[in-house]
Scaffold this motif. Structure first.
Motif, PDB file in Angstrom:
ATOM      1  N   VAL A   1       0.875  -1.165   0.000  1.00  0.00           N
ATOM      2  CA  VAL A   1       0.000   0.000   0.000  1.00  0.00           C
ATOM      3  C   VAL A   1       0.917   1.221   0.000  1.00  0.00           C
ATOM      4  O   VAL A   1       1.809   1.330   0.841  1.00  0.00           O
ATOM      5  CB  VAL A   1      -0.923  -0.008   1.238  1.00  0.00           C
ATOM      6  N   ALA A   2       0.706   2.104  -0.973  1.00  0.00           N
ATOM      7  CA  ALA A   2       1.584   3.290  -1.088  1.00  0.00           C
ATOM      8  C   ALA A   2       1.080   4.370  -0.151  1.00  0.00           C
ATOM      9  O   ALA A   2       0.408   5.329  -0.558  1.00  0.00           O
ATOM     10  CB  ALA A   2       1.617   3.788  -2.529  1.00  0.00           C
ATOM     11  N   GLN A   3       1.371   4.195   1.130  1.00  0.00           N
ATOM     12  CA  GLN A   3       0.931   5.161   2.139  1.00  0.00           C
ATOM     13  C   GLN A   3       1.518   6.532   1.827  1.00  0.00           C
ATOM     14  O   GLN A   3       2.525   6.649   1.155  1.00  0.00           O
ATOM     15  CB  GLN A   3       1.416   4.727   3.526  1.00  0.00           C
ATOM     16  N   GLN A   4       0.895   7.539   2.438  1.00  0.00           N
ATOM     17  CA  GLN A   4       1.303   8.912   2.133  1.00  0.00           C
ATOM     18  C   GLN A   4       2.785   9.171   2.458  1.00  0.00           C
ATOM     19  O   GLN A   4       3.454   9.905   1.737  1.00  0.00           O
ATOM     20  CB  GLN A   4       0.422   9.877   2.907  1.00  0.00           C
ATOM     21  N   SER A   5       3.287   8.543   3.536  1.00  0.00           N
ATOM     22  CA  SER A   5       4.683   8.822   3.903  1.00  0.00           C
ATOM     23  C   SER A   5       5.650   8.334   2.815  1.00  0.00           C
ATOM     24  O   SER A   5       6.702   8.924   2.605  1.00  0.00           O
ATOM     25  CB  SER A   5       5.035   8.210   5.259  1.00  0.00           C
ATOM     26  N   ILE A   6       5.282   7.261   2.113  1.00  0.00           N
ATOM     27  CA  ILE A   6       6.138   6.765   1.025  1.00  0.00           C
ATOM     28  C   ILE A   6       6.072   7.744  -0.154  1.00  0.00           C
ATOM     29  O   ILE A   6       7.099   8.151  -0.714  1.00  0.00           O
ATOM     30  CB  ILE A   6       5.682   5.363   0.556  1.00  0.00           C
ATOM     31  N   ARG A   7       4.844   8.139  -0.502  1.00  0.00           N
ATOM     32  CA  ARG A   7       4.683   9.041  -1.656  1.00  0.00           C
ATOM     33  C   ARG A   7       5.349  10.391  -1.387  1.00  0.00           C
ATOM     34  O   ARG A   7       6.015  10.949  -2.255  1.00  0.00           O
ATOM     35  CB  ARG A   7       3.192   9.223  -1.968  1.00  0.00           C
TER      36      ARG A   7
END
Ligand SMILES: Cc1cc2nc3c(=O)[nH]c(=O)nc-3n(C[C@H](O)[C@H](O)[C@H](O)COP(=O)(O)OP(=O)(O)OC[C@H]3O[C@@H](n4cnc5c(N)ncnc54)[C@H](O)[C@@H]3O)c2cc1C
Length: 361
Positions: A35-41
């Protein structure tokens, strides 16, 4: 991943960083969906690594199926997904080759003065040693020998299938959705992720599934002994499941899953399996050494937080170093905040997993 997040964040802030990675193989070819959580993006965009929309897929509906494949519930929900290899590839390309050393296995860390010893007998000293060496961390075993992974009594069978290998029925059923089936002490879910070449266009993606299941009467050791006879603790890689183990799980798919999920499992050439476990370190720093990412805490995957936590551990470490004039002060404040966060995440993962698999603890 945690090592690269940290290396990039600290390097860009002007610190002199070296990464030692034990593996010599191509890590890019492994891993499934995340899941591309916001912290990764945010990490990717704020460090000018890649526009996250280029390496992510989206779902706009969360759907639960019944055993016969009908839609039990459907909820509007916006989710963003990516793949482990797509993120890894971008991070790796953003970190200088001459500071990234493969085939370098760390065997010992002396936290008091930042000395790191390698398997080939070499050693080096650093002002700060960040051990982002994963759930089976050598550094953690040394710094906190009593902290062990605790098996959660179920496993995640997993697979990734190129879209081109799927029937139209299966593609249509999963496209644009985060789809689940909750069975008796099991839960399976699937979502589209970028293709092996990073493609996010329809036709070039992959369908990723994760099937949480109890051991169904089998010994854990039987499931985790691979084709070479090695008894693994936590996972068996794609293509290395013993034939009787794989066959039994495939039969179970046909017997128990809704038809589209059964078809998806049947279309998977090389399923793999990971043990679900909880891991909680008492703290994250000792003198000049710190544990980061999975080395310190592993929350169950229901939290979809492993990679995101590694990214935020790294960002927060860099921020603490910026804020404090002394290394000790920075590490103390980072440790307190991130240890609290890791503990809360592990507790949340236990609640979510036990509830979803009706394990009653
Ligand atoms: C190959 C691979 C595939 C993965 N696939 C997925 C996935 O599909 N979905 C998902 O959600 N999560 C996946 N994960 C886990 C996910 O990457 C982590 O939860 C998250 O990135 C944080 O992990 P980490 O960097 O702390 O640890 P890891 O990702 O476990 O990385 C630890 C690294 O340290 C290296 N290492 C270990 N011991 C030593 C040593 N003694 N000396 C030097 N180097 C050492 C390992 O080779 C590895 O590269 C995967 C991890 C790996 C390694």
């Amino acid at each position: 991943m945690g090592g690269l997040f940290t290396g990039i964040a600290l390097n860009r802030a002007g610190h002199d960083v070296t990464i030692a990675e034990q593996s010599t193989g191509d890590l890019r070819s492994r891993g499934g969906g995340i899941v591309a959580q916001q912290s990764i993006r945010q990490f990717l965009s704020r460090h000018d690594i890649v526009d996250p929309t280029k390496i992510t897929t989206r779902a706009s509906e969360r759907r639960f199926l019944t055993a016969n494949g009908a839609v039990r519930t459907s909820t509007a929900d916006s989710m963003v997904f990516t793949s482990w290899d797509a993120v890894y590839r971008q991070l790796r390309a953003a970190f200088p080759d001459d500071q990234y050393h493969t085939g370098r296995t760390v065997t010992r860390i002396r936290a008091t003065d930042g000395t790191v010893r390698f398997a080939d007998g070499d050693q080096t000293t650093a002002e700060l040693v960040v051990a982002a060496d994963g759930g089976q961390s050598t550094a953690r075993k040394q710094l906190f020998p009593d902290t062990e992974p605790v098996f959660a009594d179920y496993v995640a069978w997993r697979g990734v299938v190129p879209e081109a290998a799927l029937s139209d029925t299966v593609v249509d059923a999963f496209d644009g959705r985060f789809t689940f089936y909750q069975g008796e002490q099991m839960l399976i879910l699937a979502y589209f992720i970028p293709g092996a070449d990073g493609s996010t266009a329809p036709g070039g993606r992959r369908l990723n599934w994760v099937w949480y299941d109890t051991l169904t009467g089998r010994e854990r050791e039987t499931i985790f002994t691979d084709t070479t006879g090695t008894k693994n603790q936590l996972s068996v890689s794609p293509g290395q499941l013993q034939a009787p183990v794989e066959t039994r799980q495939r039969e179970r798919a046909t017997e128990t899953l809704p038809p589209v999920f059964a078809d998806l499992v049947a279309a998977t050439a090389r399923p793999f399996v990971q043990a679900i476990y909880d891991l909680q370190s008492p703290q994250m720093t000792v003198d000049r050494a710190c544990l980061l990412g999975d080395a310190a805490f592993v929350a169950r995957p229901h939290t979809a937080a492993g990679t995101a936590k590694a990214a935020s551990d790294a960002v927060e470490l860099k921020a603490a170093l910026d804020r404090h004039s002394s290394l000790g002060g920075a590490l103390a404040s980072w440790d307190e905040a991130r240890t609290n966060y890791g503990g809360r995440l592990v507790a949340q993962g236990k609640r979510m997993g036990d509830e979803r698999l009706s394990l009653g603890s």
